[in-house]
Design an enzyme around this catalytic site. Structure first.
Site: not given
Ligand SMILES: NC(=O)c1ccc[n+]([C@@H]2O[C@H](COP(=O)([O-])OP(=O)(O)OC[C@H]3O[C@@H](n4cnc5c(N)ncnc54)[C@H](O)[C@@H]3O)[C@@H](O)[C@H]2O)c1
Length: 435
Positions: A149, A151, A153, A209, A261, A264, A322
């Protein structure tokens, strides 16, 4: 299509709701009884713009339900998405216990052909581990796919409804066809569905990421250099960002990346590489830069007020990692608050959505305020940690009236230094000349 989504957090609840919105019948399963009870009672356990309305509508129209009972939810479904957390373990590796446990339970509960689609961010090779577990526990044919995924936040519903891409990691034609069909409503504007092998799908998520984390660490360190040499980071950012090979997105300096995210996932990728005797030097550097960046503002506060902050009070605007989320996991605010408290200061905080989470973390060590101006009363300075829109054009006269001294430490570069100078604020920001 009947779908089970296991794990009803930021990813699971959004995914399940959006799958229901496109006509599927979705059951969201979670082991957290309080969370499921809240959802069943019509509450939404997380803040995500647009989510509440979608959940309400789909529940009302009978396409979305919630349960702690995995078995019946899976038994009535053909596809189960796993969206449980994969937090950082002590070694830095991703903790897969939730994913593996969920996979085992799904395999046992599945009736007939079933797809297990792993949405959680998991290290490369996890698909094989899940397949082994499923092989030992499932009585039926089960395809295990990796559907990471992407997406964000704060715009999760929008991102899910209109993803830049959907990645499907699978070698099963049948599973690929079904997953394509489930995702088709979200890619009507021809954004790609990329089908690849599971290992590549797993790595694609980490690679994305990690690259974003790298960009942030790069621009943050560049900002620090700008300050040292008397340059202006916004000029440099615009200058480099207009090169199409570089692009202007995700190049804003600040107080470091946080959230559930990036920190980690960077650690997990470093760990995966180490397992294959590869040192991911560049990511280790990104992590180091980020940890230092989170501490920079408190250092500046100490340079201004002295290292002993006993008797000082600071107002903090923004606690979430954020804007447009209530999530405080690994938020830069956590670091500055601990630094200020350790130096003896009192801390008064405001965030539009994250106050409840902050209370759970800090209890009575802070004072909490429902409006940004209330948090300022009697404070020696204002510290900005999150770029919520409502902080962009505040009433500066009111800020001045509430603060003991007109000092702002802006970790998000919300204001123009020239305006701050004209208003006679002592203004510190990131990568710009102090005024
Ligand atoms: N949050 C994001 O922005 C984001 C974006 C993309 C990917 N991801 C990844 O998605 C995964 C989930 O992240 P999240 O932020 O939604 O986590 P989260 O902590 O918000 O939610 C996880 C949920 O799973 C539940 N859970 C844990 N073990 C379970 C089990 N065995 N059975 C049923 N439920 C279980 C927890 O109670 C919790 O409600 C992670 O791997 C994360 O890295 C997160």
């Amino acid at each position: 299509m009947n779908i089970a989504v296991v794990g009803a957090g930021y990813v699971g609840l959004v995914s399940g709701t959006c799958f229901a919105e496109s006509g599927n019948e979705v059951v969201c399963v979670d082991i957290d009884r309080a969370r499921i009870a809240q959802l069943e009672a019509g509450g939404i356990p997380i803040y995500e713009p647009g989510l509440e309305e979608l959940v309400r509508r789909n529940v009302k129209e009978g396409r979305l339900s919630f349960t702690t009972e995995l078995e019946p939810a899976v038994a009535q479904s053909m596809v189960s998405f796993i969206a449980v957390g994969t937090p950082m373990s002590e070694t830095g590796a991703a903790n897969l216990s939730g994913v593996l446990k969920a996979a085992e339970s799904i395999a046992r509960a599945a009736v007939g052909y079933h797809i297990i689609a792993v949405k959680s961010t998991v290290p490369v090779g996890t698909n094989d581990r899940v397949r082994e577990i499923v092989g030992r526990n499932g009585g039926h044919r089960i395809d295990v796919c990796s559907v990471p995924e992407f997406l964000k936040e704060g715009s999760a519903v929008e991102d899910f409804m209109r993803p830049d891409r959907v990645v499907i990691g699978s070698t099963s034609e049948q599973a690929i066809a079904i997953l394509r069909e489930i995702h088709a409503p979200f890619v009507r504007t021809d954004n790609p569905i990329l089908v690849m092998d599971p290992r590549s799908a797993e790595l694609t998520k980490y690679a994305s990421n990690a690259m974003l984390a790298l960009r942030i660490s790069f621009i943050n360190q560049m900002a620090n250099l700008c300050e040292a040499v008397g340059a202006e980071i916004n000029e440099v950012r615009r200058g480099m960002g207009s090169d199409r090979r570089i692009g202007s997105q995700f190049l804003f300096p600040g107080v470091g990346y946080g959230g559930s995210c990036f920190p980690k996932d960077v650690q997990a990728l470093i760990h995966s590489a180490a397992e294959h005797e590869l040192e991911f030097t560049i990511l280790k550097a990104s992590d180091e830069v980020n940890n230092l960046q989170k501490r920079i503002m408190a250092e500046r506060v100490k340079q201004h007020f002295g290292r002993d902050l006993k008797g000082r009070t600071f107002a903090i605007w923004g606690l979430a990692f954020k804007p447009r989320t209530d999530d405080m996991r690994e938020a830069p605010s956590l670091v500055v608050i601990e630094q200020l408290l350790a130096a003896g200061a009192r801390v008064q905080v405001h965030d539009p959505e994250a106050l409840d989470n902050a209370r759970t973390i800090f209890g009575d060590r802070l004072s909490y305020h429902g409006t940004n101006y209330e948090a300022l009363k009697g404070a020696d300075a204002l510290i900005i940690r999150t770029e919520w829109n409502q902080f962009r054009h505040p009433n500066f006269q009111r800020i001045k009236a509430e603060l003991k001294q007109p000092v702002i430490f802006d970790g998000r570069n919300l204001y123009e230094p020239s305006l701050m100078k004209a208003l006679e604020f002592k203004y510190y920001s990131i990568g710009r000349r102090p005024v």
